[in-house]
Structure formats: structure tokens, C-alpha cells
Design a protein around this motif. Structure first.
Motif, PDB file in Angstrom:
ATOM      1  N   GLY A   1      -2.868   7.968  -5.203  1.00  0.00           N
ATOM      2  CA  GLY A   1      -2.607   7.788  -3.587  1.00  0.00           C
ATOM      3  C   GLY A   1      -1.847   9.036  -3.060  1.00  0.00           C
ATOM      4  O   GLY A   1      -2.309   9.874  -4.338  1.00  0.00           O
ATOM      5  N   THR A   2      -1.477   9.083  -2.423  1.00  0.00           N
ATOM      6  CA  THR A   2      -1.495  10.530  -1.708  1.00  0.00           C
ATOM      7  C   THR A   2       0.167  10.633  -1.499  1.00  0.00           C
ATOM      8  O   THR A   2       1.604   9.313  -1.837  1.00  0.00           O
ATOM      9  CB  THR A   2      -1.236  10.644  -0.356  1.00  0.00           C
ATOM     10  OG1 THR A   2      -0.496   9.417   0.823  1.00  0.00           O
ATOM     11  CG2 THR A   2      -2.879  10.700   0.152  1.00  0.00           C
TER      12      THR A   2
ATOM     13  N   GLN B   1       0.366  -1.194   0.280  1.00  0.00           N
ATOM     14  CA  GLN B   1      -0.217  -0.036  -0.400  1.00  0.00           C
ATOM     15  C   GLN B   1       0.833   1.776   0.288  1.00  0.00           C
ATOM     16  O   GLN B   1       0.447   2.077  -0.326  1.00  0.00           O
ATOM     17  CB  GLN B   1      -1.156   0.006   1.350  1.00  0.00           C
ATOM     18  CG  GLN B   1      -2.523  -1.352   0.866  1.00  0.00           C
ATOM     19  CD  GLN B   1      -2.557  -1.172   2.435  1.00  0.00           C
ATOM     20  OE1 GLN B   1      -2.850   0.081   3.787  1.00  0.00           O
ATOM     21  NE2 GLN B   1      -3.736  -1.683   2.485  1.00  0.00           N
ATOM     22  N   SER B   2       2.055   1.202   0.037  1.00  0.00           N
ATOM     23  CA  SER B   2       2.771   2.674   0.459  1.00  0.00           C
ATOM     24  C   SER B   2       4.589   2.147   0.014  1.00  0.00           C
ATOM     25  O   SER B   2       5.300   0.991  -0.081  1.00  0.00           O
ATOM     26  CB  SER B   2       2.467   2.583   1.538  1.00  0.00           C
ATOM     27  OG  SER B   2       3.514   2.247   2.879  1.00  0.00           O
TER      28      SER B   2
ATOM     29  N   LEU C   1      -0.832   3.549  -4.915  1.00  0.00           N
ATOM     30  CA  LEU C   1       0.088   3.810  -3.531  1.00  0.00           C
ATOM     31  C   LEU C   1       0.553   5.105  -2.683  1.00  0.00           C
ATOM     32  O   LEU C   1       0.725   6.309  -3.776  1.00  0.00           O
ATOM     33  CB  LEU C   1       1.315   3.092  -3.625  1.00  0.00           C
ATOM     34  CG  LEU C   1       1.524   1.196  -4.285  1.00  0.00           C
ATOM     35  CD1 LEU C   1       0.750   0.777  -5.509  1.00  0.00           C
ATOM     36  CD2 LEU C   1       2.491   0.715  -3.613  1.00  0.00           C
ATOM     37  N   ASN C   2       0.765   4.782  -1.958  1.00  0.00           N
ATOM     38  CA  ASN C   2       0.593   6.149  -1.259  1.00  0.00           C
ATOM     39  C   ASN C   2       2.571   6.185  -1.515  1.00  0.00           C
ATOM     40  O   ASN C   2       3.032   5.581  -0.508  1.00  0.00           O
ATOM     41  CB  ASN C   2       0.242   5.660   0.352  1.00  0.00           C
ATOM     42  CG  ASN C   2      -0.737   6.070   0.381  1.00  0.00           C
ATOM     43  OD1 ASN C   2      -1.697   6.867  -0.063  1.00  0.00           O
ATOM     44  ND2 ASN C   2      -1.522   5.551   1.593  1.00  0.00           N
ATOM     45  N   VAL C   3       3.240   7.532  -1.662  1.00  0.00           N
ATOM     46  CA  VAL C   3       4.126   7.464  -0.891  1.00  0.00           C
ATOM     47  C   VAL C   3       4.946   8.745  -0.259  1.00  0.00           C
ATOM     48  O   VAL C   3       4.629   9.792   0.040  1.00  0.00           O
ATOM     49  CB  VAL C   3       4.806   8.547  -2.589  1.00  0.00           C
ATOM     50  CG1 VAL C   3       5.971   8.519  -2.262  1.00  0.00           C
ATOM     51  CG2 VAL C   3       4.480   7.411  -3.542  1.00  0.00           C
ATOM     52  N   HIS C   4       6.041   8.181   0.327  1.00  0.00           N
ATOM     53  CA  HIS C   4       7.301   9.034   0.993  1.00  0.00           C
ATOM     54  C   HIS C   4       8.434   9.137   0.187  1.00  0.00           C
ATOM     55  O   HIS C   4       8.718   8.143   0.263  1.00  0.00           O
ATOM     56  CB  HIS C   4       7.333   7.745   2.115  1.00  0.00           C
ATOM     57  CG  HIS C   4       6.213   7.798   3.113  1.00  0.00           C
ATOM     58  ND1 HIS C   4       5.383   8.576   4.928  1.00  0.00           N
ATOM     59  CD2 HIS C   4       5.500   6.578   3.696  1.00  0.00           C
ATOM     60  CE1 HIS C   4       4.722   7.166   4.878  1.00  0.00           C
ATOM     61  NE2 HIS C   4       4.742   6.473   4.218  1.00  0.00           N
TER      62      HIS C   4
ATOM     63  N   ALA D   1       6.666   0.409   4.966  1.00  0.00           N
ATOM     64  CA  ALA D   1       6.504   0.277   3.749  1.00  0.00           C
ATOM     65  C   ALA D   1       6.409  -1.020   2.760  1.00  0.00           C
ATOM     66  O   ALA D   1       7.227  -1.431   3.087  1.00  0.00           O
ATOM     67  CB  ALA D   1       6.578   1.374   2.556  1.00  0.00           C
TER      68      ALA D   1
ATOM     69  N   ALA E   1       2.117   6.882  -7.245  1.00  0.00           N
ATOM     70  CA  ALA E   1       0.810   7.764  -7.329  1.00  0.00           C
ATOM     71  C   ALA E   1       0.104   7.228  -7.526  1.00  0.00           C
ATOM     72  O   ALA E   1      -1.688   6.809  -7.552  1.00  0.00           O
ATOM     73  CB  ALA E   1       0.604   8.799  -6.669  1.00  0.00           C
TER      74      ALA E   1
ATOM     75  N   GLN F   1       4.129  12.054   0.864  1.00  0.00           N
ATOM     76  CA  GLN F   1       4.409  13.160   1.583  1.00  0.00           C
ATOM     77  C   GLN F   1       5.125  12.795   1.837  1.00  0.00           C
ATOM     78  O   GLN F   1       6.247  11.775   1.262  1.00  0.00           O
ATOM     79  CB  GLN F   1       3.584  12.481   2.255  1.00  0.00           C
ATOM     80  CG  GLN F   1       3.646  11.296   3.192  1.00  0.00           C
ATOM     81  CD  GLN F   1       2.805  10.716   4.033  1.00  0.00           C
ATOM     82  OE1 GLN F   1       2.687  10.971   5.287  1.00  0.00           O
ATOM     83  NE2 GLN F   1       1.505   9.637   4.089  1.00  0.00           N
TER      84      GLN F   1
END
Length: 469
Positions: free
Chosen positions: A142-143, A40-41, A68-71, A91, A64, A145
Motif C-alpha cells: 500500500g501507499t 483498504q485504508s 493497506l493505504n496509509v494516511h 478509512a 502498507a 501519504q
């Protein structure tokens, strides 16, 4: 040109094949692979090479778009910190935009696992297969951040290091970051941990051309640091981190290079003296002194083919089976990982552990290694030649012929090891190894002997015979 994956990802020349379009293709395949595994990330970082932030942003946008959420790191980040972030944040994996120790015209896409280390061969092949399947992504976005993991990474180092010993030390340390992603990170840790040592940064400002050398911690790239250390004496030494700070090297007082085998041996003995135990993982190109030291200490040694991915496999075995727990794993190129950390090479941690070994013992790195030579009864003399051959040269046939050699430079061959390339074990704990590059017309010749003269004779004869036969 097809995108070709290597040991832990893909590397190519910037603006030729390493382009925004190709990064998006690889990131889309990686995203689909992680999603197929329930991911998911993802965490994404980059080194100081040209275009690093832009390539990382392309990868982030692609992940994204695939839900998937991205750092995403806001500035350059060492590979070990990126790998730590993957595990720390839970992650599904990580991406490091770096070509590691390769020349500055290259960049790359390193894959990292959720466990905080290099992707396994099955993960790499899984992403590679996805590249050929096309992209039909639809669904929620996805986001993205900001990723800022420095403080958490430093706190993880706090839990590993002997802070009382380091805080009491008043010696001098140089750190050559080679203009890479390790720039400022040891200095930052010294401030974080309130250490009082005299720290001298060298090439400590990020530089996309790495101050006009390849960012690999080997003697020919360390002229400035060696010149500075010629003026020093006693316990003072210089530690070196490569382009993405996962590899480590060292130069000691007098300007003398302290090679990766010596570093590995000193760290094994230091961890043992701290009361830590576990398996020691070494590649087939590693020094015999590692085997002899572990025999004296009662530590099990596991030998792997060349490549940290094989060491990672051993780390993962240890995570699932306490009987196979790893103390330390290392390779000839200076990549060393610790079982008490993450299953990843970490040039920053290894630099600090070398400092800890010196501070704890009151001995210099050469003195610590001399103690190991005395304990094992073995003198270590090692070198390597990289033969750049005509593309028409059949390098694999040359390796096949070497299997039949009966002696090298007057040393009888007592065993032939084919775990990776061809390694000839010679009488008296000497050896020579030939290994062909999988992507270039290069044969690497490694040799170790118990005297400088014997090692040189073995290396030179093997080098000549490879080219003549």
C-alpha cells in the motif's frame, strides 16, 4: 511478556514491552483484521510522547506491507482529530499512538473505528485473536501519504458551534494543554474562526514528560493553572485537555476545580437550551444530578458500565435508529462525546462548548451549575479514592462482601447495583461505589452525598471497610 489489550487497545512501558517489534506485531494483526473486513485504508496519528513519530512510522510501514493505504500524521495529533479523519476520509479504521492520561513512561496503541470513534469490544477482540494467528502476508504494497486534517476538523467544529455568539464574546479563557496533543489546537481554532477572546495558553508547547505531571485533568495535576485562576474573577475559566486531548477538565475563577460531573451537567443543559434533543448516556459512576436534570428536562437517560466503549455502542445504535439518537454521552473521567459530532470524546470541542455556554448566558460555569442544582433541588458533593492494595489482597472478595452492607456512615442502603463493580444507592440520593481494576491491585471508591460532610463520611467509611474486611 504477552501483549495485553485493554478497553480500546494496548498500553505498555516504552522500551520495555512497548517496542518497535511489538508495535509491528499489533499493527500486522490490526491490518489483517481490517483486510478481512474489506478495509483498504487506515489513518495513523501520535501524541508528543517519546518515540511517537517512530512508533507511528513502524505501524504505517506494517500496514502498507499488508496492502493497506496509509494516511500518516506528520506531527502530533489530538485523538478526536484522528478519529474525525477516519470517518472524513472513509478509512477502514485508525490507530492513535498514545497512552492518553497515563504517565509519560507509557505509550499505547488505540484502535479507532471507521465511524470515527473508539473500537467496539468485538473489533478489539478480533485484532487480539489475529495476534495469535501468525503473519504470512504477501501481495501488493500500500501507499503512505501525509495526513493533514486540521482545517477539515476545524470546519466540522464550525458547523457545530454558535459562531456568532463566540465571535461577539470578549472574555478571557485559559487553556492548559498539559504539554499534550491538544497543544496549539484551541489557539489554532480561535485564529481560524476569527474569535476575539483573550486566550492564555498554559503548558501549550508539546512536552514528552508533560511538564512532570501525569497528563490527566484532575486537581493534583493542575497546580499552575489553579494558581493563575486564583487571580481571576467573573466569567473567566480555564479548560484542560489531557495527553491526547480527548478528555476535558476545568478550573474556574478563584482557582477552584470544576469537576467532570459539573461539566457534563452544564453541557447537557446548554445543548437542551439550544433546542437539541436525544438520549443522554452516562456511566454508572456518574453523578445523580445527571439523572435528576434529565428527568426535569424530559430526556431519556441510559446508564452503562464504566468505559467509553459502552457509550460508543449507544452512539452507534443512534446512528442506525433515529429513535435512539444520542444527544450527549459522558463518563466520570472527563470523556464526553456529542451526538452531532463523532462518536468520540473530544476535549477540544467540549472546551469550546463550555465557552459558548458562558458567552451565551452571561453566567460563569459555577453560576450555570448552581442553576442546575436549583432546578433539580439537589446539591452535588462528590469525590473518589483509589486504593492501591497489596497484590495478595482479594479485591473481588471485598466487592462481594460490600453487597451485604446494610448501611454506610448511618445511611441505609436502599438498592444494590452490580452493573459495574458494586454501587450502593443510599437514602437521600447519596451513593457509594466500589470498582476493582482489571489489571492492577487497585479498588476505586466513589461517593456522592448532598453535603460535603455526608460525602466525606460515606467515602471514608467505605474506604476503611474495604481494607479492614
Amino acid at each position: 511478556m504477552p501483549i495485553k489489550f485493554g478497553t480500546d487497545g494496548w498500553r505498555d512501558i516504552i522500551a520495555e514491552d512497548f517496542t518497535h517489534a511489538n508495535v509491528a506485531i499489533v499493527a500486522a494483526a490490526h491490518a489483517r483484521y481490517l483486510a478481512s473486513q474489506g478495509g483498504q485504508s487506515v489513518v495513523i496519528g501520535f501524541d508528543p510522547r517519546f518515540g511517537g513519530p517512530q512508533f507511528a512510522r513502524v505501524a504505517a510501514n506494517t500496514f502498507a506491507q499488508h496492502g493497506l493505504n496509509v494516511h500518516l500524521a506528520g506531527t502530533y495529533l489530538p485523538t478526536p482529530a484522528l478519529s474525525f479523519a477516519a470517518r472524513h476520509l472513509g478509512a477502514a479504521g485508525g490507530v492513535m499512538i498514545t497512552a492518553s492520561h497515563n504517565p509519560p513512561e507509557y505509550s499505547g496503541y488505540k484502535l479507532k473505528g471507521a465511524y470515527g470513534g473508539s473500537a467496539t469490544p468485538s473489533m478489539v477482540s478480533g485484532v487480539e485473536q489475529m495476534i495469535d494467528e501468525g503473519d504470512d502476508s504477501e501481495g501488493p504494497t500500500g501507499t503512505i501519504q501525509n495526513l493533514d486534517v486540521r482545517r477539515d476538523y476545524y470546519m466540522a467544529l464550525d458547523a457545530i458551534l454558535d459562531l456568532d455568539t463566540l465571535r461577539a464574546y470578549r472574555g478571557t479563557l485559559y487553556h492548559d494543554a498539559m504539554g499534550g496533543a491538544g497543544s496549539g489546537w484551541i489557539e489554532g481554532y480561535v485564529k481560524h474562526a476569527k474569535l476575539k477572546l483573550d486566550l492564555h495558553p498554559v503548558h501549550g508547547v508539546p512536552h514528552p514528560l508533560f511538564y512532570d505531571v501525569n497528563p490527566e485533568p484532575i486537581p493534583q495535576n493542575l497546580g499552575v493553572l489553579s494558581a493563575l485562576l486564583r487571580q481571576e474573577e467573573g466569567l473567566t475559566f480555564g479548560t484542560v485537555t489531557d495527553g491526547d486531548a480527548d478528555r476535558v477538565g476545568a478550573v474556574v475563577a478563584g482557582g477552584i476545580y470544576f469537576n467532570s460531573h459539573q461539566i457534563f451537567a452544564v453541557l447537557i443543559k446548554h445543548l437542551y437550551d439550544r433546542g437539541l434533543r436525544g438520549r443522554v448516556i452516562k456511566t454508572v459512576s456518574g453523578s445523580s444530578i445527571i439523572d435528576l436534570l434529565c428527568q426535569k428536562l424530559g430526556l431519556e437517560v441510559v446508564e452503562t458500565p464504566v468505559g467509553f466503549k459502552y457509550i460508543t455502542d449507544a452512539f452507534l445504535e443512534g446512528l442506525s435508529d433515529p429513535a435512539k439518537q444520542v444527544l450527549i454521552g459522558g463518563e466520570e473521567s472527563g470523556g464526553i462525546g456529542m451526538g452531532m459530532h463523532i462518536p468520540e470524546r473530544d476535549g477540544i470541542l467540549n472546551s469550546l462548548l463550555m465557552l459558548e455556554a458562558v458567552a451565551k448566558s452571561g453566567k460563569s460555569l459555577p453560576e450555570l451549575f448552581a442553576d442546575i442544582e436549583e432546578l433539580t433541588g439537589f446539591r452535588h458533593f462528590y469525590d473518589r479514592n483509589d486504593l492501591h492494595l497489596d497484590p495478595a489482597f482479594d479485591k473481588f472478595a471485598a466487592l462481594q462482601r460490600a453487597k451485604s452492607w446494610q448501611e454506610v456512615a448511618g445511611h441505609t442502603v436502599r438498592e444494590v447495583v452490580t452493573k459495574d463493580g458494586v454501587k450502593l444507592l443510599l437514602e437521600g440520593n447519596a451513593w457509594v461505589m466500589l470498582r476493582a481494576s482489571g489489571t492492577e491491585p487497585v479498588v476505586r471508591v466513589y461517593a456522592e452525598g448532598t453535603s460535603e460532610e455526608a460525602m466525606r463520611e460515606i467515602l471514608e467509611e467505605a474506604t476503611r471497610r474495604v481494607q479492614e474486611e
